[in-house]
Design a protein around this motif. Structure first.
Motif: not given
Length: 474
Positions: A392-397, A428-435, A437-443, A460-462
């Protein structure tokens, strides 16, 4: 080697609204500000779970809920092959362990106080074990004002029909004559008396303040610090839950606190109450720090201040904790080393409260267990940690969408109930729930988590890299 003492201060439900973090423009925390000025403030520190017991057990074991099995109130002490706690490790090394207040999980009996209209709520120790300590002062009963609830949102005359979560969902002033009865006042008093004494052995002094946990009953002068017409409310979007998974929406709206508060016109009063409770807590922290500074231990004591979980006051249409968003999981964390040691004043990388266990042992010259989840924070505090080289460091750069982003390998994992996990890494914040489902935020671009980026192919890579960091519940 003379081992350093440890003054360990935890505040219940203290979110990121302290002045050194700049998350609320009105807050006044002069004692915390002074501590921050002589130590290291972690700008992005996170609990492991937005719940008192699970969070505290992580701190005392250096392990995530997925490792301890404590997601909420699951048994810990009686579990086979349970983890060694920080207390046990320190006592084994010769430390005198003193504690006062809410250090491990416990609760006040607000149901009894409301049902019987008593003027105090009894304390019930739940997870504290007296044998762990050389000396411990348990929490006093909490004084209750008459005429509850002061906010008028519930009918305590029909108490049997008031939801348990609303037995203490209240705010207002406590009578001046009862200030010395308040549990945090007595906790600070006990800790000050302990610090004033000379000690032949290094000590671990744990100070557990209950405020700003609900109910927000504090002396009027702390409410007066925040005139109602000057109180800033959190930024809220009425459609904020439209792009979150169903499980997150259910958590946010159960119970419907925000709707109830708006219906009764109590939003500004509630924020005033919480701010007042923060300043009250700060005043007790100030008493303890003053006692330390005047004590024989002043020059050889580590001070660590932390909050056990965050707290929402309307953000994402939610109140309280019990969710995996920023406000419920971001906490204060300040570490001050013995006088004379040079440290960074601020650390921006995400860190976890699970890191406290190895950090404190590191500072005391003790080896932490090899199989814990936490990592010592000392390389960050002393500025010696080098940046990682993850995918992710390489991708972000290399990605033009986020050019100039500063990335790092340090991440923080949060869990709420089994199977629901969130990770903070860099911006980044990424959340995955027990079902699933997901959330992704760029804070960095979206500090209040208004725009869920799941489904946007550009990130998608993030999503994949962050998802690979989440723990397993197996």
């Amino acid at each position: 080697m003379e081992r350093p003492n440890i003054l360990f201060i935890v505040a219940d439900d203290l979110n990121s609204w302290i002045a050194p973090l700049g998350r609320h423009p009105n807050v006044k925390t002069p004692a915390i500000d002074r501590l921050a000025s002589r130590g290291t403030t972690f700008l992005r520190a996170y609990c492991t779970a937005p719940y008192c017991n699970a969070s505290r057990m992580s701190v005392f074991t250096g392990c995530l809920p997925t490792t301890t099995g404590v997601y909420q109130n699951e048994p810990f002490w009686e579990a086979p092959l349970r983890r060694v706690t920080l207390l046990e490790r320190l006592r084994e090394a010769g430390y005198f362990c003193f504690g006062a207040g809410k250090v491990f999980h416990g609760s006040f009996d607000y149901a009894d106080a409301g049902r019987n209209k008593t003027l105090s709520a009894k304390w019930n120790d739940i997870e504290n074990r007296p044998a762990l300590w050389d000396e411990f002062q348990t929490t006093a009963a909490e004084p209750m004002p008459s005429g509850r609830p002061l906010n008028g949102m519930f009918d305590f005359e029909d108490f049997q029909n008031v939801m348990p979560m609303n037995h203490h969902f209240d705010w207002g002033a406590i009578e001046p004559s009862r200030e010395s009865e308040m549990p945090d006042f007595k906790t600070a008093e006990a800790v000050c008396e302990f610090l004033e004494k000379p000690h032949k052995r290094p000590f671990f002094c744990a100070t557990g303040f209950y405020k700003p946990h609900l109910p927000w009953y504090v002396p009027q002068r702390f409410l007066d610090l925040y005139p109602l017409d000057e109180v800033s409310l959190p930024f809220v979007k009425n459609d904020d839950l439209d792009d979150v998974p169903a499980i997150a929406k259910t958590w946010a709206l159960s119970p419907p606190d925000h709707e109830t508060i708006l219906k009764h016109g109590q939003w500004r009063n509630a924020v005033q109450g919480y701010l007042g409770a923060i300043s009250y807590c700060d005043s007790q922290i100030g008493r303890v720090l003053a006692a330390l500074d005047a004590s024989p231990a002043a020059d050889n004591t580590i001070v660590v201040l932390w909050g056990d979980n965050g707290f929402h006051l309307g953000e994402k249409l939610h109140w309280r904790k019990f969710v995996l968003w920023e406000e419920a999981t971001r906490v204060p964390l300040i570490l001050s080393l013995p006088r004379g040691e040079a440290t960074a004043s601020r650390v921006e990388k995400p860190v976890s409260l699970v890191d406290l266990f190895p950090t404190l042992l590191d500072l005391c010259g003790l080896e932490p267990p090899a199989d814990i989840d936490g990592r010592s924070l000392l390389p960050l505090v002393r500025g010696t940690e080098t940046e990682g080289r993850s995918a992710i460091v390489r991708w972000l750069r290399g990605n033009p969408l986020v050019r100039g982003a500063k990335a790092e390998d340090r991440s923080a994992i949060m869990t709420w109930l089994r199977g629901n996990h969130s990770v903070r890494l860099g911006r980044w914040r990424y959340t995955r729930y027990s079902d699933m489902s997901e959330e992704l935020y760029d804070l960095s671009a979206d500090p209040y988590e208004w725009n869920n980026l799941i489904g946007d192919a550009r990130f998608e890579n993030v999503r994949l890299d962050l998802g690979a960091r989440l723990p397993s519940d197996d």
